[in-house]
Enzyme design. Structure first.
Site, PDB file in Angstrom:
ATOM      1  N   TYR A  72      14.235  49.457  11.792  1.00 39.73           N
ATOM      2  CA  TYR A  72      13.556  50.533  11.090  1.00 39.73           C
ATOM      3  C   TYR A  72      14.526  51.533  10.509  1.00 39.73           C
ATOM      4  O   TYR A  72      15.559  51.830  11.105  1.00 39.73           O
ATOM      5  CB  TYR A  72      12.616  51.232  12.088  1.00 39.73           C
TER       6      TYR A  72
ATOM      7  N   ASP B 132      14.904  56.697  19.803  1.00 36.67           N
ATOM      8  CA  ASP B 132      16.013  56.280  18.963  1.00 36.67           C
ATOM      9  C   ASP B 132      17.259  57.149  19.089  1.00 36.67           C
ATOM     10  O   ASP B 132      18.326  56.741  18.637  1.00 36.67           O
ATOM     11  CB  ASP B 132      15.553  56.119  17.521  1.00 36.67           C
TER      12      ASP B 132
HETATM   13 CU   LIG Z   1       6.080  52.487  11.828  1.00 35.79          CU
END
Ligand SMILES: [Cu+2]
Ligand SMILES: *[C@@H]1O[C@H](CO)[C@@H](O)[C@H](O)[C@H]1NC(C)=O
Ligand SMILES: *[C@@H]1O[C@H](CO)[C@@H](O)[C@H](O)[C@H]1NC(C)=O
Ligand SMILES: *[C@@H]1O[C@H](CO)[C@@H](O)[C@H](O)[C@H]1NC(C)=O
Ligand SMILES: *[C@@H]1O[C@H](CO)[C@@H](O)[C@H](O)[C@H]1NC(C)=O
Ligand SMILES: *[C@@H]1O[C@H](CO)[C@@H](O)[C@H](O)[C@H]1NC(C)=O
Ligand SMILES: *[C@@H]1O[C@H](CO)[C@@H](O)[C@H](O)[C@H]1NC(C)=O
Length: 812
Positions: free
Chosen positions: A458, A377
């Protein structure tokens, strides 16, 4: 509930300061304005003005590259990113601690460059800033260990990937209509009734990308598309530069691989063709339930208020904070978000640097999507994806909010209110004791610096916590939508080995989150030793034990110093302490000043990657394989990872194993004892039905704590903590049953001696609330019309906006 309301509706006698979104709020504004950092924040991200100077300079200097300011693909040459090149610590130390001159300020720039063998991303250093005639552009390679300053960019054209997916899906509309009850809307990709195709891109040794695409339903308001995989997978060979040369390969459905779309179609006509139910959207993906009304939901919960304003002092220009002995600088970076520098406690150095390096999520599964899925990320931008926080929810209403910025070919982007700072008083005490004639309690108030990075589906909440005793905690909590797998109900596949069934046609898809952090420890100075203090069982014969106990089974401490660069895992039964000791400084008792490194609060000890020698990761994230690493600090090794590692996993630009290469940590001619620790946070995430719709932060939490160990002569929190000693009637002392302290003994007391009526007497340390206060509604429930953002450029699960670049569709 009545108690809470009573607390809030106290009498109006004091002007309270409503929470605001300004850089510094509360009654300490005056104080904050006059508060100045002792030094300049030499790690601060470039300002908009600095970045534009750098941009102009490169456009002027690098004419041979024919750079465009309106890139259409990675085959254009353009300025991909501009950020601070954080100074060498070797240069920073004299400035910070020895009145040396200020360090030069340089920019770290990545350029997208089209070469005959394909596009590259190339790093340069530009400076010193401000740019004068002396300014120069140099290849930046000293911080990398691949032997070069560039990586090949296999993401030739991410827009083409999306479009190719749509075309491909359109070509098999008959199949998707039949099996999924939907087809793409080529004219309106965001049609909620349509389909989308997303790739799992993997790097091919020779150059470009190999894609496995899966169809998804788009998901509605909250972005639930990662809960809506559709179970039809298509392989695409995208290794060629030109989209015209891309080839559609096999199809995979319900456990069966088909050579091409025609074979797939033909199989569907077979009466024995096995179908599996589709994964349909519905209220089950809604993130809110506005309708349920169990008892009590009509009453708001307790909230924290801060009627007297913050007790920290903040220099907003230098982003320098001071709070009960802690002092440090805050900065940000596009790839890694928030970092802290020069952390001191009560004037002594503790850490030079503390911050995120990379945030990896690695999936497993028996389908072509989840089976090789992995995200880094930092590549997507943990700082770039730090969006505005929600006052009163992400952080208390009274928090101080800071903006963050990053720079690229499109100029400067500011994310307002994306970092918050606040004090919070825990529900539990820092210490307490009940004695025969007294009881004493100390509140646990701590300081938090927090940001949330939402990377596509997320959300990562990363918090740095500071406690009054000198403890520093780094805590990660995750939420958002899981990246789930399609669940086939009638195959003999092995999907139950990789997760749980959590809806009609949905599997939870196990994965490991491993987030790597750097802590450049300078415990009471640069020279430190990393010691493993073992607690071991032992059988010993003591002279005083004779003759009754010949040999006593007991335990003792066994110390080992870590003598070379290595990894450490958290010990079984916590039977070892990992302590960074000062090599020179001792406390009053002759003990080395130290900080213990320990797995902290949350879901047990922190995880490292379960997978051994991951086929997907190659050499790009070896730090994920153990809990903790101890290395020599070097100017040439400022980070365990680089965001571009994602593009070259087999030969990453920063190969961590070349850093953790067993060099000696014994202090001597070539080593001054400056240690760096890398540690991992995260979770072994096996989502279950409770992760629908979103993962919950109490089960996804993990932390590492740095706890003073003989750092001071006594617990330093006693000096700053707020609390009370209740002196019981008739006694001035404390003690155990039967003890009686002499009357009027010296217990610092705000109220003097015991009260004439001999009632228990409260003796406070620190201040107390003296009057009722009037609170504004905003102190309890912030006015969300103050939320500044109109939209968030959240990643769409494609590669647009990553460290591989962002470019616009239809620009001249
Ligand atoms: Cu997760
Ligand atoms: C520079 O780019 C322009 C437009 O993109 C193009 O016409 C020109 O040929 C390029 N020059 C060189 C030297 O590549
Ligand atoms: C930092 O140190 C490295 C290695 O000694 C050196 O090559 C580099 O030029 C230094 N960087 C700056 C900005 O001075
Ligand atoms: C990029 O380089 C390739 C190979 O040299 C060349 O064919 C192509 O035209 C270049 N693209 C641009 C936009 O200059
Ligand atoms: C879609 O079908 C057309 C016509 O057969 C073909 O030319 C094209 O290559 C196909 N596109 C994709 C992405 O499969
Ligand atoms: C992983 O790689 C190491 C080093 O090459 C090797 O010793 C080990 O056997 C490998 N383990 C697996 C499971 O592949
Ligand atoms: C990439 O993302 C940016 C920002 O969200 C958007 O403006 C742009 O159109 C996107 N580019 C493509 C090619 O989709």
């Amino acid at each position: 509930m009545t108690a809470i309301l009573a607390f809030i509706l106290v009498t109006a006698a004091y002007y309270a300061y409503p929470g605001s979104h300004s850089e510094v709020n509360g009654p300490f504004v005056g104080l904050s304005k006059s508060f100045h950092a002792p030094k300049i924040n030499i790690w601060a991200e470039l300002t908009e003005d600095e970045a534009s100077q750098v941009s102009d300079f490169i456009l002027k200097t690098c004419t041979h590259l024919n750079l465009t300011t309106h890139p259409h693909s990675s085959r254009d040459n353009f300025i991909n990113s501009i950020e601070i090149l954080r100074p060498n610590k070797t240069d920073a130390v004299p400035y910070l601690y020895e009145d040396g001159s200020i360090v030069e300020r340089w920019a770290k720039v990545s350029l997208a460059e089209n070469h005959s063998d394909g596009p590259r991303i190339v790093y340069y250093m530009v400076g010193p800033l401000p740019l004068t005639e002396k300014a120069a552009v140099h290849p930046l390679s000293y911080v990398f260990n691949s032997g070069s300053n560039w990586v090949r960019n296999p993401v030739y054209d991410f827009a083409a990937i999306q479009e190719f997916g749509m075309q491909l899906a359109n070509n098999v509309s008959d199949i998707t209509q039949e099996l999924l009850g939907a087809k793409v809307n080529i004219d309106d990709p965001s049609d909620p009734a349509g389909l989308l195709a997303f790739p799992r891109a993997s790097r091919v040794e020779a150059g470009g990308l190999l894609l496995w695409m899966q169809f998804y339903r788009p998901g509605m308001g909250s972005g639930a598309r990662t809960l809506l995989p559709q179970g039809i997978y298509v392989k695409v060979d995208a290794t060629h530069l030109d989209v015209e040369d891309w080839r559609v390969g096999e199809y995979y459905y319900n456990g069966v691989l088909y050579e091409n779309e025609d074979k797939f179609r033909a199989a569907m006509d077979d009466p024995d063709f096995k179908r599996t139910p589709a994964n349909l959207d519905g209220p089950w993906t809604d993130t809110e339930d506005f309708d349920s009304a169990p008892d009590g939901r009509d009453l708001p919960p307790p909230v924290s208020v801060q009627p007297h304003g913050p007790r920290y002092r903040f220099d907003s220009k230098q982003r320098y904070i001071s709070w009960f002995g802690f002092e440090f600088y805050i900065t940000t970076a596009r790839s890694t978000g928030v970092s802290l520098f020069d952390i001191r406690f009560k004037g002594e150095r503790v850490m030079y640097e503390l911050g995120l390096m990379e945030a990896m999520a690695h999936y497993a599964g028996d389908d072509p999507m989840q089976g090789g899925l992995e995200f880094m990320d930092a590549f997507f931008g943990m700082g770039k994806n730090m969006f505005e926080m929600v006052a009163g929810y992400d952080c208390p209403a009274y928090a101080t909010y800071l903006d963050s910025e990053y720079h690229d070919v499109h100029g400067t982007t500011t994310h307002e209110n994306s970092i918050c700072i606040f004090e919070y008083t825990s529900d539990h005490l820092l210490s307490r004791h009940t004695a025969q004639y007294s009881v004493t309690v100390s509140r646990n108030t701590y300081l938090v610096v927090r940001a949330v990075s939402t990377v596509g589906n997320y959300d990562y909440d990363i918090s740095y916590l500071f406690y009054l005793d000198g403890t520093i905690e780094v805590k990660v909590r995750a939420s958002g939508f899981i990246f789930s797998a399609f669940y086939t109900t009638n195959s003999n596949k092995q999907e139950d080995e990789y997760g749980h069934r959590i809806h009609d046609a949905l599997s939870s898809s196990m994965h490991d989150h491993v987030l790597n952090f750097k802590a450049d420890l300078d415990v009471a100075g640069t020279a430190n030793d990393l010691v493993r203090m073992g607690l071991e069982p032992v059988t010993i014969s003591y002279s005083w034990d004779q003759p009754e106990v010949k040999k006593r089974n007991t335990m003792h401490l066994v110390e080992k110093t870590v003598k070379e660069e290595t990894w450490l895992d958290w010990p079984k039964n916590s039977a070892e302490f990992y302590i960074a000791y000062s090599s020179e400084q001792k406390n009053a008792w002759g003990e080395r000043k130290g900080y213990r490194i320990t797995s902290g609060t949350g879901m047990g000890s922190t995880p490292h990657l379960t997978i051994l020698n991951s086929s997907t990761l190659g050499e790009s994230a070896r730090w994920a394989e153990h809990d903790l690493w101890v290395l020599r600090r070097k100017d040439t090794e400022p980070a365990s990872a680089d965001p571009l590692n994602f593009l070259e996993p087999k030969n990453p630009i920063v190969d961590f194993t070349k850093q953790a290469d067993h060099e000696s940590l014994v202090q001597g001619d070539d080593f001054d004892g400056d240690l760096v620790v890398y540690f991992n946070l995260g979770a072994h995430h096996v989502p279950h039905s409770g992760d629908i719709p979103n993962t919950l932060m109490h089960t996804s939490a993990s932390s590492v704590m740095f706890v003073p160990h003989n750092f001071a002569d006594r617990d330093p929190s006693r000096e700053s903590v707020q609390g009370v000693r209740i002196q019981l009637s008739g006694k001035d002392g404390g003690g155990f049953a039967g003890d009686e302290m002499p009357a009027h003994s010296d217990i610092r007391s705000r109220f003097g001696r015991r009260s004439p009526n001999k009632k228990p007497q409260a003796k406070y340390f620190g201040a107390t609330y003296e009057k009722g206060m009037h609170l504004e509604l905003e102190d309890l429930e912030p006015d969300l019309t103050l939320y500044k953002s109109d939209s968030h450029a959240v990643s769409d699960l494609g590669l647009n906006g990553t460290a591989a670049g962002v470019w616009h569709k239809h620009e001249a």
